[in-house]
Design an enzyme around this catalytic site. Sequence first.
Site, PDB file in Angstrom:
ATOM      1  CG  HIS A 289      -6.115  -6.067   1.166  1.00 52.88           C
ATOM      2  ND1 HIS A 289      -7.030  -5.457   1.993  1.00 52.88           N
ATOM      3  CD2 HIS A 289      -4.889  -5.798   1.673  1.00 52.88           C
ATOM      4  CE1 HIS A 289      -6.378  -4.842   2.978  1.00 52.88           C
ATOM      5  NE2 HIS A 289      -5.090  -5.030   2.805  1.00 52.88           N
TER       6      HIS A 289
ATOM      7  CG  HIS B  28      -1.731  -1.207   1.398  1.00 52.04           C
ATOM      8  ND1 HIS B  28      -2.612  -1.616   0.434  1.00 52.04           N
ATOM      9  CD2 HIS B  28      -1.793  -2.132   2.393  1.00 52.04           C
ATOM     10  CE1 HIS B  28      -3.195  -2.746   0.837  1.00 52.04           C
ATOM     11  NE2 HIS B  28      -2.713  -3.079   2.017  1.00 52.04           N
TER      12      HIS B  28
END
Lengths: 331, 331
Positions: free
Chosen positions: A219, A57
């Site tokens: 995700h 991320h």
Amino acid sequence: MKKFVNEPSNFVHEIMEGLVLANPDKLKYVPDYNIIYRADMPRDDKVSIIQGSGSGHEPAHIMLVGQGMLDAACPGNVFAAPPMEYCYECTKLMNSKKGVLHLINNYQGDRMVWDMAHEMAEADGIKVGVVIIDDDVAVQDSTHTVGRRGVAGNFFVIKACAAAAEQGASLEELVALGNRVNSVVRTMGVALTSCTPPAKGEPIFDIADDEIEMGIGIHGEPGRRRAKLQAADAIVDEVFQAVASDLPFKRGDQVSLMINGMGGTPISELYLLYRKAALNCKNSGLEVVRSYVGNYCTSLEMAGFSLTLIRLDDNLKRLLAAPAEIPIRVF
Amino acid sequence: MKKFVNEPSNFVHEIMEGLVLANPDKLKYVPDYNIIYRADMPRDDKVSIIQGSGSGHEPAHIMLVGQGMLDAACPGNVFAAPPMEYCYECTKLMNSKKGVLHLINNYQGDRMVWDMAHEMAEADGIKVGVVIIDDDVAVQDSTHTVGRRGVAGNFFVIKACAAAAEQGASLEELVALGNRVNSVVRTMGVALTSCTPPAKGEPIFDIADDEIEMGIGIHGEPGRRRAKLQAADAIVDEVFQAVASDLPFKRGDQVSLMINGMGGTPISELYLLYRKAALNCKNSGLEVVRSYVGNYCTSLEMAGFSLTLIRLDDNLKRLLAAPAEIPIRVF
């Protein structure tokens, strides 16, 4: 798999080495527990603020460690919560008389390891506070989540709490502030493409050439619906409506507007998206007093974006405008 | 074509609108000539610095307009030089008693339009200086270029000249400085994927799933060779060797090291690449005194990177560290 990668199992480790090599005076690295921390922390006159979630991320969270932002981060592997001992060791390393604040995105894996680390640290006599972030309006529960997911709105919780911590706020004040920020921030994301974790070697989901996923998780968790690719303005309209109607944001509100890239979307397209979102704010009577366009919370090389709105008050405006210095800078 | 875009012919215009909407106090926009400029410029006590090339390389150059960087930019369409009248009008708009500096990447199209704008502006009594940037070591001549191409090293010419201009340097001094910076900066890039200009609707070149282009140009021009995909470290080694041996950089040199993303490469991979490049600097006796990791000069959503080295002296170190404030900021 078309990526710049060596041995996939070294992916996260080598990113962290690169980050510390690029910031030798400011950051330190503990390879055994994947901890990146500010070289000048901890200090007993400031609450330490730490976060650790899955990697992939970036810049969240290792590249947000710096003055006026996080004091330390301890990521796990790509899209995997850090092992509990990373969280525990990170808490001990950042121990301060004023306490340690855990900022946690609402995923079951993250909450479990941080809960355990919290208990163990308190047993050691460390004062710990917790803020859970769950700004994603797309879905109620999700693949890895009970309740809403924590996504790019995370940035605002970090920035506000970190600015207040630098100004001397107590742990209790920071927990209250973090919860208040989380209560006024809303996000939703869209994916054009999937992404490939190096160790997996293949995309985490399939998506056709003419499809987009509305409400994507960071995700690759499913969103609200799989739609046909539309013009950018129509996509922004749908996302804006979902976000703005959720709080709800109301005519006269002062807000920050963030267009966050998912990793593979060029900044040119992010500004094109920002254009329509800003016009929608104007048409809805929302006054944008501070804007954010760029990559804040990504999913590897995914092409996509998320839109975040946060309702501001005078205190929050002041905190968001406070100085900060993090490793990823333009100059 | 999977992009966030509306009508392809409005792509550049809408990006520029978004940029100005996000920076209403600092930037102004002249739609007729595609000019973005600093709201507080021109000033007669400072040389104005302007640049305009094809779009698709963002943040270069529209997002580099701000205090301590460019005073104005006037891009053309994606990968197309701006029309001559944009360059001429931009020069007139930024006219200052101290003169106007044109920073030009070495492509035939750009040079032609800026040459004409230069002549016309001088006929109007405007003082114009020119610096040509050609930092790409990959090939000698190229698809759109006689001589070397100008790529990410451009950033250092802008930053140094802009800092000196803020400190009062004359046009003649800035031309000499810009040429000196260009003479000590070297770059080479690599592509994993192609990219798709919105108006074209298809990739500008084909590349197989197991191939990379070594020495790619920022408009997809061929590089030195088409190679099989290798480990990241091996790719960095080849690029580093090509760049470092060109000046050549020598043991004991102080340098800045830049890993520039091509638009679609996540920042995590850029730091993984930085790691090996920084280790190679150390092994070659080059002291990295300032590092740059991020997107500076891109090719739409291309996955790829370029590596830039610049040899520093005390004056250049001071200029690169000078304050600047541009639209794309993290906070």
